[in-house]
Motif scaffolding. Structure first.
Motif, PDB file in Angstrom:
ATOM      1  N   MET A 257       0.824  -1.201   0.000  1.00 42.08           N
ATOM      2  CA  MET A 257       0.000   0.000   0.000  1.00 42.08           C
ATOM      3  C   MET A 257       0.864   1.258   0.000  1.00 42.08           C
ATOM      4  N   PRO A 263      -4.265   0.074  -1.556  1.00 41.83           N
ATOM      5  CA  PRO A 263      -4.609  -0.636  -0.321  1.00 41.83           C
ATOM      6  C   PRO A 263      -4.992  -2.080  -0.627  1.00 41.83           C
ATOM      7  N   SER A 357      -6.169   2.907   4.441  1.00 39.26           N
ATOM      8  CA  SER A 357      -6.858   2.453   3.233  1.00 39.26           C
ATOM      9  C   SER A 357      -7.944   3.435   2.821  1.00 39.26           C
TER      10      SER A 357
END
Length: 801
Positions: A257, A263, A357
């Protein structure tokens, strides 16, 4: 976004130091907020080998160690228990200053001399937590600085990104900018996935029920992995940018990520009921426990990742406890997907969850990076956790991404920036950040293809901005803007309206501005008849509320509503006016917007104070204001007719104002029924004037006459007339009979009562006489005044009192 220079150099070779890099990034629009040098001024922390480790004679929890620094042996008292003889450790020598301004001195601890300190990762600023001292890998030479020996000397840069640059929420995104600024090539990480397991299609499946919210979802299955701690290089890499190590698989998803901006999530495949993935909306009112142990109440608008029975993750935000990676996990399903930013943002904000994320998905990730990140993570899992990757990957991608095309005119680019850039230089700048360009056309237009990782590039001017920051803002010359200064003069109507406004303010009124939209029910409140043309209001196509659904045809309802609101707040003495247009329906699309002056008065005649007039205002106060307005406009022949027909005015206490046979306006007391509908508990007086009619009859310019230097004389006369004869009629007769040297006539008394016959009223008026040619005699004035009296007797049947 936090990056380190060592990590950046894995993707791009650049020769500048950290200060130069920070300056270039900031000047290119990526503001570097802080620069932190890891290991700087810590060369006095060296590698040392433990020779002996003995218990402290006077403390059960302390040890006395002999260490070899490569040049001498020292005694160190240590409070940790995770070390033994032969280990390589990090020794902070006397005189060292550790992070947090912690100074190392020669000391004596429980009677034993300590010539330094054995350090943990936390004490060296390499970790937020530590359970003991730092045990170094074998093969390091004692005496060498620890940060140098481990290759940990680095520089951490914290970049403050604006929301329109999600592409730089990754190391590779920042490296792309660095490559463009230094004129170097961007290097992508090599990805090689060895597939040895069964075909993934026979093991699991992915179904997207909401392709509008999840345009792409990919998965790989790895069997036989072993969950454990991550290697030191991975732990230190994550900790260098502020992330805590969890285990090898979770750390890999975090690394990918940060590295690629994509993510990812890892599921324990054996905990997925039905062994499959379904992307759908949550059931209204269902509950789901996320990885942080919190139970979440879901709505039907939330997007969730489900197995065969229910949710296992909040899409793009956080996984669930029911499928997390654990020590006993062996089979891993890796997820790499693209979610719509608005979908993630809505759920994240509602639930109050903000993760690394969701931070990226909310701003927009790169849909074309999904497979690259998936393969990168799968390869790392096999390398660090073992296992076998099933053959193939699942790629649910119902509507593939189509890159946007933008035409950029090189001539417009030069005009906007004010610098001379040839077409090839412009193409070079755009190509350096991943914008594909075709050959320039004959007119200098460049066809540009916007990459998937730059959703912020939507228009031609966006590309011009990219060229500007890459070419260097310092190259843009400082010039004064060229413009023409035009003298703006108000037109005659604007001047006239401004004069009316000044006159009202000078009379003690305050201007209010109400909405041009009103409710159709307002016409009932002011009592307009069913056939009144003002009821035919122009409707608004998309009204915000029913209360503002039609254009106003009169200012009266809004102004009375304003009075109601002020009285509710105990503001009882009001003088308010509104000078704005109304909107009248015309034929076809030709509607009229005439201007109206509407004013109200209520409350006391004078503010509360010593010797002030505490009587309430009446009709004549209102009439005086109107007369001042008319006088200022030069209208001298206005006639007040006591036959007002406006439904919102008291029929016996209102009047029409007429000029040369044309209706100018109305004035009077607000009808008691209307006052009751508005909840008005005190009498309100109102007048409304047609500004266009007023301007039509206004006198242009300023007129004046020479003052007479001769004395004046007055004659007062009281007469009896029938009650139905108005005072204005009396004054009209007087004015037809007065000579040219009569300067003024004033009605100063009205009396009905004792001494006056029934059906009659007494009116008294005064005439002021003065000649410009000489002093008038009593005989001349008496002769003229007698003529006025006779005219009154003849025309009105008046009797002298």
């Amino acid at each position: 976004m936090i990056v380190t220079t060592n990590w950046l150099r894995e993707f791009v070779d650049f020769d500048g130091d950290a200060a130069d890099l920070a300056h270039r990034l900031t000047m290119a629009g990526l503001e570097v907020e802080s620069v932190d040098h890891i290991g700087q001024d810590l060369d006095s922390v060296i590698v040392a080998r433990l020779i002996t480790v003995d218990r402290h004679p006077d403390a059960d929890r302390l040890t006395v160690c002999r260490v070899d620094t490569g040049s001498e042996e020292l005694q160190i008292v240590c409070g940790a228990t995770n070390h033994r003889a032969g280990d390589l450790v990090a020794l902070a020598q006397v005189g060292s200053v550790l992070p947090g301004n912690f100074k190392i001195k020669k000391s004596k601890i429980r009677g034993q001399v300590s010539m330094g300190m054995l350090c943990s990762e936390k004490e060296l600023g390499l970790s937020e937590e530590a359970s003991g001292i730092m045990i170094l890998p074998e093969g390091l030479e004692p005496g060498r600085p620890v940060f140098e020996a481990l290759g940990l000397k680095d520089t951490r840069l914290e970049i403050g990104l604006t929301p329109n640059r999600p592409d730089c929420l990754s190391v590779i995104g920042v490296a792309r900018e660095v490559a463009a600024l230094y004129g170097r090539k961007l290097k992508f990480p090599s990805v090689s996935v060895v597939e040895q397991g069964p075909d993934i299609g026979g093991e699991t499946s992915v179904t997207i029920e909401e392709p509008e919210h999840c345009p792409r979802y990919m998965a790989r299955l790895i069997r036989g992995a072993k969950i454990g701690p991550s290697p030191q290089w991975l732990v230190r890499r994550l900790e260098s940018v502020g992330l805590r190590s969890v285990n090898n698989v979770v750390d890999i998803t975090n690394l990918v990520m940060l590295e690629l901006g994509q993510p990812m999530h890892a599921f324990d495949f054996n905990l997925l009921r039905g062994g499959r993935i379904v992307v759908r909306r949550a059931e209204e009112g269902s509950r789901f426990t996320t990885l942080d142990g919190q139970e979440r109440l879901l709505k039907g608008t939330d997007l969730v990742i489900c197995d065969g029975e229910g949710p296992v993750a909040l899409a793009g935000i956080m996984g669930g406890e029911n499928s997390e990676i654990r020590e006993e996990t062996t089979d891993i399903l890796l997820e790499s997907a693209y979610f719509r930013p608005t979908t993630v943002r809505r759920t994240s904000k509602r639930l109050g969850i903000h993760t690394e994320s969701s931070h990226r998905f909310e701003r927009g990730t790169d849909i074309e990076m999904v497979p690259v990140a998936l393969d990168r993570a799968a390869a790392l899992v096999v390398e660090l956790a073992g296992g076998i990757v099933c053959r193939g990957s699942i790629d649910a991608y119902p509507r593939p991404f189509v890159p946007a095309r933008i035409d950029l005119s090189s001539e417009r680019c030069r005009d906007v920036l004010g610098i001379d850039l040839d077409t090839e230089a412009i193409r070079g700048h755009l190509e350096s950040i991943g914008v594909a360009t075709g050959p320039a056309a004959a007119d200098g237009v460049i066809a540009c293809t916007v990459p998937s990782f730059r959703p912020d590039l939507e228009r031609e001017i966006d590309l011009v901005e990219e060229v500007a920051r890459l070419a260097g803002y310092d190259r843009i010359p400082v010039t004064m803007p060229e413009t023409r200064i035009l003298a703006s003069r108000p037109n005659p109507l604007q001047n006239f309206v401004r004069g009316l406004r000044d006159q009202m303010v000078a009379s003690g009124f305050s201007e209010v501005i109400n909405y041009s939209f009103i409710s159709p029910a307002a016409f009932d409140q002011v009592g307009l008849a069913a056939d009144d043309s003002r009821r035919d209001a122009i409707a608004i196509l998309n009204p915000l509320t029913e209360e503002q659904s039609v254009m106003r045809t009169t200012l009266v309802p809004s102004l009375l509503q304003t009075v109601t609101g002020n009285l509710a707040y105990r503001s009882l003495d009001l003088r308010l006016f509104e000078l704005r247009p109304v909107f009248l329906r015309g034929e076809g699309e030709e509607h009229a917007e005439p201007c109206r002056l509407t004013a109200v008065m209520t409350g006391r005649r004078s503010p509360l104070g010593w010797a002030s007039d505490q009587n309430a205002v009446d009709f004549y106060d209102l009439k005086g204001v109107v007369e001042r307005v008319l006088s200022a406009a030069g209208v001298e022949n206005a006639v007040w007719l006591a036959d007002g027909e406006e439904p919102y005015l008291h029929p016996g206490k209102s009047a029409r104002i007429v000029v040369d046979g044309e209706l100018l306006g109305t004035a009077g007391e607000v009808h008691p029924v209307v006052q009751e509908k508005y909840g008005l508990e005190q009498v309100v007086y109102l007048f409304e004037l047609d500004v266009e009619v007023l301007r039509k009859h206004a006198r242009e310019g300023v007129s004046f006459r020479e003052l007479s230097r001769f004395p004046d004389l007055f004659r007062d006369t009281a007469i009896l007339v029938d009650e139905e004869i108005s005072a204005s009629r009396v004054l009209e007769v007087v004015k037809t009979a007065i000579p040219r040297f009569a300067e003024d006539i004033v009605l100063f008394d009205l009396y009905c009562g004792k001494g006056v016959p029934e059906g009659k009223k007494s009116l008294a008026f005064r005439v002021r006489y003065r000649s410009k040619e000489g002093t008038l005699t009593d005989e001349e004035i008496n002769r003229v005044h007698d003529k006025i009296v006779r005219r009154l007797e003849k025309d009105l049947g008046a009797q002298i009192r």
